[in-house]
Structures are given as structure tokens and as C-alpha cells.
Design a protein around this motif. Sequence first.
Motif, PDB file in Angstrom:
ATOM      1  N   ALA A 251       0.831  -1.208   0.000  1.00 29.99           N
ATOM      2  CA  ALA A 251       0.000   0.000   0.000  1.00 29.99           C
ATOM      3  C   ALA A 251       0.865   1.257   0.000  1.00 29.99           C
ATOM      4  O   ALA A 251       0.567   2.254  -0.695  1.00 29.99           O
ATOM      5  N   GLU A 252       1.968   1.251   0.761  1.00 28.19           N
ATOM      6  CA  GLU A 252       2.878   2.411   0.793  1.00 28.19           C
ATOM      7  C   GLU A 252       3.553   2.624  -0.554  1.00 28.19           C
ATOM      8  O   GLU A 252       3.694   3.762  -1.027  1.00 28.19           O
ATOM      9  N   LYS A 253       3.949   1.524  -1.190  1.00 25.46           N
ATOM     10  CA  LYS A 253       4.578   1.632  -2.507  1.00 25.46           C
ATOM     11  C   LYS A 253       3.604   2.169  -3.546  1.00 25.46           C
ATOM     12  O   LYS A 253       3.959   3.027  -4.383  1.00 25.46           O
ATOM     13  N   ALA A 254       2.368   1.671  -3.473  1.00 28.31           N
ATOM     14  CA  ALA A 254       1.365   2.163  -4.432  1.00 28.31           C
ATOM     15  C   ALA A 254       1.074   3.638  -4.202  1.00 28.31           C
ATOM     16  O   ALA A 254       0.880   4.415  -5.155  1.00 28.31           O
ATOM     17  N   GLN A 255       1.071   4.038  -2.936  1.00 28.22           N
ATOM     18  CA  GLN A 255       0.828   5.451  -2.646  1.00 28.22           C
ATOM     19  C   GLN A 255       1.953   6.340  -3.173  1.00 28.22           C
ATOM     20  O   GLN A 255       1.710   7.430  -3.714  1.00 28.22           O
ATOM     21  N   SER A 256       3.218   5.884  -3.022  1.00 33.59           N
ATOM     22  CA  SER A 256       4.352   6.677  -3.536  1.00 33.59           C
ATOM     23  C   SER A 256       4.332   6.752  -5.050  1.00 33.59           C
ATOM     24  O   SER A 256       4.650   7.812  -5.644  1.00 33.59           O
TER      25      SER A 256
ATOM     26  N   ASN B 137       1.313  11.803 -10.031  1.00 32.92           N
ATOM     27  CA  ASN B 137       0.578  13.091  -9.954  1.00 32.92           C
ATOM     28  C   ASN B 137       1.511  14.287 -10.054  1.00 32.92           C
ATOM     29  O   ASN B 137       1.155  15.331 -10.634  1.00 32.92           O
TER      30      ASN B 137
ATOM     31  N   ASN C  93       1.667   6.615  -6.961  1.00 29.81           N
ATOM     32  CA  ASN C  93       0.594   7.555  -7.332  1.00 29.81           C
ATOM     33  C   ASN C  93       1.029   9.004  -7.134  1.00 29.81           C
ATOM     34  O   ASN C  93       0.680   9.905  -7.924  1.00 29.81           O
ATOM     35  N   LYS C  94       1.812   9.250  -6.091  1.00 28.47           N
ATOM     36  CA  LYS C  94       2.276  10.597  -5.811  1.00 28.47           C
ATOM     37  C   LYS C  94       3.233  11.090  -6.899  1.00 28.47           C
ATOM     38  O   LYS C  94       3.159  12.234  -7.359  1.00 28.47           O
ATOM     39  N   GLU C  95       4.170  10.180  -7.339  1.00 32.45           N
ATOM     40  CA  GLU C  95       5.080  10.546  -8.384  1.00 32.45           C
ATOM     41  C   GLU C  95       4.369  10.793  -9.716  1.00 32.45           C
ATOM     42  O   GLU C  95       4.716  11.719 -10.459  1.00 32.45           O
TER      43      GLU C  95
END
Length: 245
Positions: free
Chosen positions: A229-234, A240, A236-238
Motif C-alpha cells: 500500500a505504501e509503494k502504491a501510494q508513492s 501526480n 501515485n504521488k510521483e
Amino acid sequence: MTVTMLRRAVSRFLRPGGWALFTWEGPGAVVSGQWGGASLVVANNYASVSKKTREFPSQLDDLSPTMLKKDYKDLEIMNMTNDVVRKLLSLEMATHKEKLKLKTSQLVEKVQRSPSDVGSTEVQIAILTAKIRNYQEHLQVHRKDKTNKRHMLMAIDRRKKLLKYLRRTRYEVFENVCTQLGIQYTFPPDYYRKVTQRWAAKKALCIRVFQELQKLRAAKQLKQKAAIAEKAQSVNKEVNEGAPV
């Protein structure tokens, strides 16, 4: 009264033909050959004590005493006999063996294929069922009768094999036999093993180790899910941040 005199008195009382009871006439004196008040009370109390036998339900309870024995119930001449003869030939005057014979025939009639069927698998199961229940009733009263217990276990093993064969070949007939005879069929275990203290301790240890291993696996899965989940969040942030405005 000395110990020797007391032993002689008791031995004389217990000897066959020794009907005399001993009464106390005074300190240290014993008179024989007469019924004394204290001794008579003790004797009456001893004779009145009786061991009450517990009554257990029997498979023969549903048989009416007015029913005729198995060898006479189908004879037409029995309708023309008087009440005295019918009473002599009824179950009221029958032995336990004759009652068991009639009960066995009733169980056989429930499952037999035809009136002339006397040796099919269903009939053998019905006969063994009547024998097993008779052995069980006998062992409830006589618990130390090892010979009848052995015969009962052999009959149970034989019936188990017949039920297993009937279940494998004709399942509908198997269900009907179990319903008519009131048999509760249970599946045998995959293997038999004698339970020892060492085996029980080993099994408890294995269960505890398995539970601890399950906890470790659950914690590891939670960490993996959190990392994903943390990797997917990072990611998505990159994405965006790199997207054109």
C-alpha cells in the motif's frame, strides 16, 4: 468375654445347622440356645437388607404378554382353543429365549426381501441387532461377564462389516435397514492409534507450534500489505507530480 469365646460363638452361629443365637445376659456372660432380643433384632435387620437391582429398558418391553409364541402365532387352530391353552402358549408363560426368538422374527420381517428370505444381508443384520441388544441388556446387570462381552464385540464387528458392504452396494436398502432397525451408522476413523501420555503431549506441542506459526504468518502478511500500500501510494504521488498541469 475373651476373644477365643467370641470366635467360638461366631463360628458356631455360622456353621451349617448352627441355628442357636447368642445373647448377652450380663457383663462377660454368653448364653446359647435361645433367641434373645438384641440378637433377634440384629438377625432381622441383616435378613431385611437386600441389594436392589436397577431396572434397565429392554427391547422386549413392547411385546404384549397376551401374544402367542413364535411357533404358535400362525396356527389357525389357536383361534378355536380356550383361554387356558392360549395363556399357556402365550408370552406370559414364555422364557426369555422364546421372547427373544419372537423379537428377532419381528425385526427380520421389517427388512426381509420376501417371506422366504432367510439369509440375505438385511436379515443377517436384523438377527445380529437382536443379539447385540440382548448382550447389552445382560451386561448392564452383569458387568464382569467377559465371555458375553467378547461375543457382543464380535457381533458388532460382524454387523459393521455387513453394513459397510450394504452401504457400498445398495445405499437405498442400507438407509431403509438403518431406519427400520433404529441403527445409527457412524463412519470409522481413518486409522486407529492408542492414546498415550507421550503422544498426547506431542500432539499438544504440535498444536501450539502451529498456532504460533499462524500468528507469525498473519503478522508477515500484514507487513507485506502495508508495504504494498505504501509503494502504491508513492507511485501515485510521483505520477501526480509528473503529470502536466
